[in-house]
Design an enzyme around this catalytic site. Structure first.
Site, short mmCIF file in Angstrom:
data_model
loop_
_atom_site.label_atom_id
_atom_site.label_comp_id
_atom_site.label_asym_id
_atom_site.label_seq_id
_atom_site.Cartn_x
_atom_site.Cartn_y
_atom_site.Cartn_z
N ASP A 64 54.46 -52.69 6.72
CA ASP A 64 53.23 -52.71 6.66
C ASP A 64 52.52 -53.47 6.01
O ASP A 64 53.05 -53.98 4.82
CB ASP A 64 53.26 -51.04 6.55
CG ASP A 64 54.22 -50.06 7.00
OD1 ASP A 64 53.64 -50.25 8.38
OD2 ASP A 64 54.60 -49.39 6.42
N ASP A 123 51.60 -49.55 14.23
CA ASP A 123 51.07 -48.22 13.60
C ASP A 123 49.64 -47.66 14.74
O ASP A 123 49.49 -46.47 15.34
CB ASP A 123 51.47 -47.26 12.34
CG ASP A 123 52.58 -47.40 11.61
OD1 ASP A 123 53.20 -47.71 12.58
OD2 ASP A 123 52.71 -48.33 10.99
#
Length: 166
Positions: A122, A138
Site C-alpha cells: 500500500d 484498492d
C-alpha cells in the site's frame, strides 16, 4: 470474433491493464518508497501523500496475518466475477461490464501481491480520510463497487418504470 464476445474480451483486456498498472506502481513503490521507510512523500499537497506500507490483512488491516486465506478468497471471487462478465457479455450494460472489470482487476492485483510477497503493498495515503493507506488495486475495487451500486440502482429504476408503464 463475434460481436457479442467483444465486450467480454474488452473486459479481460481492461482487467489485465489494471493488473499491470497496479503491479508497476507497486514495483515503483518497492524501489523508491521502501528505500525510505516511514518517510512520507507529498504527492498532491493537502490531498494525498505517498507512504510505503506492507499490509498482511484485508481492508484497514483487518485479519492481519491471514494473507494466504485472503488471497485464496480474492482469487475465487475474481474468477466468479469473470464468470459473470462472460454471462453478461450479450446483455450486460457497459456500466455493468466496467464495474465488474474494475473489481476483478483490483482483486487480482492484490492477489498477486499476497501470493508473491506474502503481503499487499500500500502507498496512497489520502489526507481527507486519515485512517487507511491504499494502493491502485484498492482504488479500482472501490470505484468498481460504486459503479456496480449505480448499475443496480439504475436497473432497479428501469424495472420500476417498465412495471408502471405496463
Amino acid at each position: 470474433m463475434e460481436k457479442k464476445n467483444r465486450r467480454f474480451y474488452a473486459a479481460l483486456i481492461l482487467i489485465a491493464a489494471i493488473v499491470v498498472f497496479d503491479q508497476l506502481v507497486k514495483l515503483w513503490a518497492d524501489a523508491v518508497l521502501q528505500a525510505a521507510p516511514g518517510q512520507v512523500l507529498p504527492f498532491i499537497p493537502g490531498f494525498m501523500d505517498l507512504r510505503y506500507v506492507q499490509n498482511t490483512g484485508a481492508a484497514f488491516s483487518l485479519f492481519a496475518g491471514a494473507t494466504w486465506v485472503l488471497g485464496l478468497i480474492s482469487l475465487i471471487l475474481a474468477v466468479i466475477i469473470i464468470y459473470f462478465l462472460w454471462r453478461g457479455r450479450r446483455s450486460g450494460s457497459l456500466l455493468y461490464m466496467l464495474s465488474l472489470s474494475f473489481i476483478a482487476g483490483g482483486a487480482l492485483g492484490n492477489v498477486i501481491d499476497r501470493f508473491r510477497l506474502g503481503h499487499v503493498v500500500d502507498m496512497l495515503e489520502f489526507q481527507f480520510v486519515q485512517f487507511a493507506i491504499f494502493n491502485v488495486a484498492d482504488c479500482f475495487v472501490c470505484v468498481g463497487a460504486v459503479l456496480f451500486a449505480i448499475c443496480i440502482l439504475t436497473s432497479t429504476d428501469r424495472a420500476k418504470k417498465t412495471e408502471t408503464a405496463s
